[in-house]
Write an enzyme that holds these catalytic residues in place. Sequence first.
Site, mmCIF file in Angstrom:
data_model
loop_
_atom_site.group_PDB
_atom_site.id
_atom_site.type_symbol
_atom_site.label_atom_id
_atom_site.label_comp_id
_atom_site.label_asym_id
_atom_site.label_seq_id
_atom_site.Cartn_x
_atom_site.Cartn_y
_atom_site.Cartn_z
ATOM 1 N N ASN A 7 0.710 -1.454 0.193
ATOM 2 C CA ASN A 7 0.460 -0.052 0.480
ATOM 3 C C ASN A 7 0.937 1.534 0.434
ATOM 4 O O ASN A 7 1.389 1.728 1.341
ATOM 5 C CB ASN A 7 -0.985 -0.234 0.883
ATOM 6 C CG ASN A 7 -1.676 1.226 1.538
ATOM 7 O OD1 ASN A 7 -1.549 2.300 0.662
ATOM 8 N ND2 ASN A 7 -2.594 1.243 2.453
ATOM 9 N N LYS A 14 3.441 0.973 2.914
ATOM 10 C CA LYS A 14 3.136 -0.215 4.320
ATOM 11 C C LYS A 14 3.369 -1.343 3.384
ATOM 12 O O LYS A 14 2.815 -1.674 1.568
ATOM 13 C CB LYS A 14 1.452 0.147 4.626
ATOM 14 C CG LYS A 14 1.481 1.257 5.697
ATOM 15 C CD LYS A 14 0.121 1.760 6.151
ATOM 16 C CE LYS A 14 0.325 2.483 7.066
ATOM 17 N NZ LYS A 14 -0.881 3.496 7.074
ATOM 18 N N ARG A 89 -3.227 -2.378 -3.307
ATOM 19 C CA ARG A 89 -3.705 -1.173 -3.648
ATOM 20 C C ARG A 89 -4.253 -0.189 -4.690
ATOM 21 O O ARG A 89 -3.086 0.730 -4.343
ATOM 22 C CB ARG A 89 -3.695 -0.436 -2.238
ATOM 23 C CG ARG A 89 -4.734 0.153 -2.034
ATOM 24 C CD ARG A 89 -5.282 1.263 -1.392
ATOM 25 N NE ARG A 89 -5.903 1.465 -0.544
ATOM 26 C CZ ARG A 89 -5.941 3.017 -0.071
ATOM 27 N NH1 ARG A 89 -5.068 3.129 0.955
ATOM 28 N NH2 ARG A 89 -7.296 3.744 0.541
ATOM 29 N N HIS A 177 -12.575 3.536 -0.221
ATOM 30 C CA HIS A 177 -11.917 2.731 0.979
ATOM 31 C C HIS A 177 -13.223 1.254 0.891
ATOM 32 O O HIS A 177 -13.404 1.095 2.016
ATOM 33 C CB HIS A 177 -12.468 3.261 2.815
ATOM 34 C CG HIS A 177 -12.254 4.256 3.364
ATOM 35 N ND1 HIS A 177 -12.626 5.631 3.746
ATOM 36 C CD2 HIS A 177 -10.974 3.982 2.882
ATOM 37 C CE1 HIS A 177 -11.311 6.339 4.162
ATOM 38 N NE2 HIS A 177 -10.320 5.511 3.636
ATOM 39 N N GLY A 207 -10.665 7.033 10.006
ATOM 40 C CA GLY A 207 -8.788 7.120 10.225
ATOM 41 C C GLY A 207 -9.078 8.084 9.619
ATOM 42 O O GLY A 207 -9.401 9.451 10.004
ATOM 43 N N ASN A 208 -7.645 8.285 9.297
ATOM 44 C CA ASN A 208 -7.434 10.031 8.621
ATOM 45 C C ASN A 208 -7.996 10.047 7.469
ATOM 46 O O ASN A 208 -8.552 10.757 7.262
ATOM 47 C CB ASN A 208 -5.695 9.800 8.308
ATOM 48 C CG ASN A 208 -4.566 9.674 9.307
ATOM 49 O OD1 ASN A 208 -5.140 10.783 9.904
ATOM 50 N ND2 ASN A 208 -4.132 9.047 9.063
ATOM 51 N N GLY A 209 -8.480 9.582 6.603
ATOM 52 C CA GLY A 209 -9.110 9.697 6.354
ATOM 53 C C GLY A 209 -10.711 8.493 6.458
ATOM 54 O O GLY A 209 -10.631 7.781 7.244
ATOM 55 N N ARG A 238 -9.027 16.425 5.444
ATOM 56 C CA ARG A 238 -10.110 17.413 4.455
ATOM 57 C C ARG A 238 -11.752 17.322 4.745
ATOM 58 O O ARG A 238 -11.492 17.065 5.659
ATOM 59 C CB ARG A 238 -10.022 15.579 3.704
ATOM 60 C CG ARG A 238 -9.288 15.774 2.720
ATOM 61 C CD ARG A 238 -9.534 14.178 1.696
ATOM 62 N NE ARG A 238 -8.347 13.242 2.727
ATOM 63 C CZ ARG A 238 -8.447 12.232 1.843
ATOM 64 N NH1 ARG A 238 -9.752 11.661 1.596
ATOM 65 N NH2 ARG A 238 -7.446 11.056 3.006
ATOM 66 N N MET A 280 -7.306 13.006 15.913
ATOM 67 C CA MET A 280 -7.817 12.942 16.635
ATOM 68 C C MET A 280 -8.251 12.670 18.028
ATOM 69 O O MET A 280 -8.951 13.681 19.256
ATOM 70 C CB MET A 280 -9.285 11.934 16.705
ATOM 71 C CG MET A 280 -10.584 11.473 17.021
ATOM 72 S SD MET A 280 -11.191 13.313 17.173
ATOM 73 C CE MET A 280 -12.268 12.542 16.004
ATOM 74 N N GLY A 327 -8.973 4.201 12.874
ATOM 75 C CA GLY A 327 -8.216 4.513 13.925
ATOM 76 C C GLY A 327 -9.299 5.084 15.089
ATOM 77 O O GLY A 327 -8.742 4.481 16.226
ATOM 78 N N ILE A 328 -10.063 6.261 14.165
ATOM 79 C CA ILE A 328 -10.807 6.350 15.562
ATOM 80 C C ILE A 328 -11.984 6.007 16.193
ATOM 81 O O ILE A 328 -12.332 5.820 16.440
ATOM 82 C CB ILE A 328 -11.186 7.664 14.845
ATOM 83 C CG1 ILE A 328 -10.320 8.651 14.286
ATOM 84 C CG2 ILE A 328 -12.335 8.644 15.800
ATOM 85 C CD1 ILE A 328 -10.402 9.799 13.793
ATOM 86 N N GLY A 329 -12.822 4.902 14.821
ATOM 87 C CA GLY A 329 -13.660 4.319 15.384
ATOM 88 C C GLY A 329 -12.832 2.861 16.580
ATOM 89 O O GLY A 329 -14.169 2.468 16.422
ATOM 90 N N GLU A 384 -7.059 -3.949 5.618
ATOM 91 C CA GLU A 384 -7.191 -3.945 3.442
ATOM 92 C C GLU A 384 -6.508 -4.685 2.902
ATOM 93 O O GLU A 384 -6.087 -5.348 1.927
ATOM 94 C CB GLU A 384 -6.893 -2.489 3.687
ATOM 95 C CG GLU A 384 -8.510 -1.371 3.896
ATOM 96 C CD GLU A 384 -7.889 -0.116 4.161
ATOM 97 O OE1 GLU A 384 -7.247 -0.141 4.393
ATOM 98 O OE2 GLU A 384 -8.135 0.664 3.516
HETATM 99 P P1 ADP Z 1 -4.856 6.022 8.603
HETATM 100 O O1 ADP Z 1 -6.031 6.212 7.379
HETATM 101 O O2 ADP Z 1 -4.684 6.723 7.716
HETATM 102 O O3 ADP Z 1 -4.959 4.517 7.999
HETATM 103 P P2 ADP Z 1 -5.812 5.452 11.106
HETATM 104 O O4 ADP Z 1 -6.840 4.539 10.776
HETATM 105 O O5 ADP Z 1 -4.646 4.922 11.040
HETATM 106 O O6 ADP Z 1 -5.204 6.015 9.340
HETATM 107 O O7 ADP Z 1 -7.132 6.282 12.082
HETATM 108 C C1 ADP Z 1 -5.580 7.377 12.626
HETATM 109 C C2 ADP Z 1 -6.819 8.281 13.924
HETATM 110 O O8 ADP Z 1 -7.029 7.179 14.396
HETATM 111 C C3 ADP Z 1 -6.323 9.801 13.977
HETATM 112 O O9 ADP Z 1 -6.794 10.738 13.902
HETATM 113 C C4 ADP Z 1 -5.501 9.026 15.652
HETATM 114 O O10 ADP Z 1 -5.411 9.811 16.334
HETATM 115 C C5 ADP Z 1 -7.190 8.175 15.737
HETATM 116 N N1 ADP Z 1 -6.346 7.604 16.809
HETATM 117 C C6 ADP Z 1 -5.740 6.857 16.832
HETATM 118 N N2 ADP Z 1 -6.046 5.986 18.459
HETATM 119 C C7 ADP Z 1 -6.780 6.847 18.855
HETATM 120 C C8 ADP Z 1 -7.251 6.842 20.495
HETATM 121 N N3 ADP Z 1 -7.243 6.077 21.566
HETATM 122 N N4 ADP Z 1 -8.373 8.189 20.780
HETATM 123 C C9 ADP Z 1 -8.636 9.161 19.492
HETATM 124 N N5 ADP Z 1 -7.926 8.528 17.915
HETATM 125 C C10 ADP Z 1 -7.895 7.862 18.179
#
Ligand code: ADP
Length: 598
Positions: A7, A14, A89, A177, A207-209, A238, A280, A327-329, A384
């Site tokens: 990726n 990655k 990817r 995605h 995530g970031n996206g 974004r 986040m 990451g956030i979810g 992914e």
């Molecule tokens: P990408 O889309 O680049 O793969 P990720 O899926 O790793 O990114 O998501 C990154 C986001 O997840 C960032 O905003 C990060 O702050 C958030 N994140 C990771 N761990 C936590 C946490 N414990 N609480 C809140 N947000 C988190």
Amino acid sequence: MRILVFNAGSSSLKFGVFEGARGEGGETRQLVKGAFERFREGACAFALEIDGVAERGEAPHGDLGAAIAAVPGVLAQHGIDGIEAVGHRIVHGGAEFATPAVLDAPTLARIEALTPLAPLHNPANLHAVRLAQAVWPDLPQVGVFDTAFHLTNPPRVYSYAVPAAWREAGLRRFGFHGTSHKYVAERAAQALGQPLARLRIISVHLGNGASVCAINLGKSFESSMGLTALEGLVMGTRSGDVDPGAFGYLQRQLGLGIEEIEQALYSDSGLKGLTGSSDMRDVEDRAAAGDAAAQMAINLYAHRARKYIGAYAAGMGGVDAVVFTGGIGENSASMRRRICDGLDFMGLRLDFDRNQSVDLAGRAAPQIQSYGARVAVLVTETAEQLQIAREVAAHLSRPEAEVRPIPVAVSGRHVHLAEDSLKALFGPEYALTIAKQLRQPGNWAANERVTLVGPKGRLENVAILGPLRRRTQIEVSRTDSFALGIDAPVRDSGDLDGTPTVRLIGPHGQLDTDGLIVAARHVHMHPDDAQAMGLEDGQMVSVRIGQGERALTFGHTKIRIQPNAFTEMHIDTDEANASGIGPNWVGEVIEMEAHLGA
Ligand code: ADP
């Protein structure tokens, strides 16, 4: 089969090595997880995990080329060999790539032509493919597209209401995605112990996206990203949804040009635009410390996601499960709470403790809804790369198929009656009479006819096909559905829950019944033909019909294998007219599409 997956982004690479069964079934195991990130002058950050042992540090690689060239050494050092294929990817496959594709020169040229649709992502993806081809010249390189999963979106979802010339130039929604949403939906269905093809799932990738995807009965129905990865949710940098009128306003008020505005919407908006940080974790920490801008950003972020969940539940006519990932979810219990708060009215309620104590180890997919809530809520890590490895293995293990011509039959509008409907329309003792046998054994057309009535118009003299069925089913074309004024969904025969109601009139009486559909095109297939052609029951294929100026390839055509079937493709009158079909025409399967799950 052992597969190396890449990726590649503009500032990171990655990679992973996966071991899985050939074909679709069986477990796929990750052997190696690695990343080269934040490329700068001759150096980058490096992370590697093998057998649960993680190492981190710096590596002397300043760009993608150096990083890819370093991978064989990293693998050899850890005794990982026997790679059989490389999966990549690819972010944008446009409307062309509905399945994975072997990345030979013509295919790479087709992907290159899509660069204007993904100017940030596709060039990095393609660069990685060319570098990997130089390092592993003898291995098949296969692309898996982020957009492919969403090519099942119907026209009302993927079209923008803009001038025809713009639409002809390719302006439409795609969605991204897709690999993540597909994996997550399959994982959720597995965790719920139900077939994906029976569930309405909303996948929330944060995530970031970030994007939300409605997966209706196994197929992507709609997702919040559009032509580009800018539409939809608030993201790290974004903006997500913004009124396109902003372009004119900003140009007049601030004198900004299109490129400046676009750049700011991609890179200086979202959480970063609202708070200064795109992360986040930072934003949540600041909000907890009383920072009003961070608090507002969190509220806006949650509100936008909640709004999409509501919209997609409405779009699908209901929802069985919501799945959080990214990451956030995956990590922010408080964000999941905020998003779900207030959705009680649609049967969606979180359990406080389950939401707080989510453990995702071992690719778990725990449920966090309140006991008794109608909608399941799950959390799971997205995977992914794993999904890419699975799709590459499946793509490369397809059997060499024999090409056999498939006769094409055109179905006019018709009705299958259940016994109670027959009685209501023709009288309590009436039996249908056979006018002629159809080619599918045991099926016949009756002498009797009915009339269909909708709010906009009526269709007289509609054929009845026998024998009687358990449920009444009315099959019309899209044109017919406009003539009736009822929006009939495209469905497989027999899949009638939630279908609209139409009035039927017979000589004895009338009735209002659900069961109005536009039949999904399909191929009835004898098991011998299926075996020779390497096809399975339920498999989706593309079939090319005709050679002339209206020659047309029909994607998303389902293979239905039945013991005594007469092998024959069924299309409706709209499809027949579109392909300019004549008598005794045949079609040819030219491509197998990804499986939809059970
Ligand atoms: P990408 O889309 O680049 O793969 P990720 O899926 O790793 O990114 O998501 C990154 C986001 O997840 C960032 O905003 C990060 O702050 C958030 N994140 C990771 N761990 C936590 C946490 N414990 N609480 C809140 N947000 C988190």
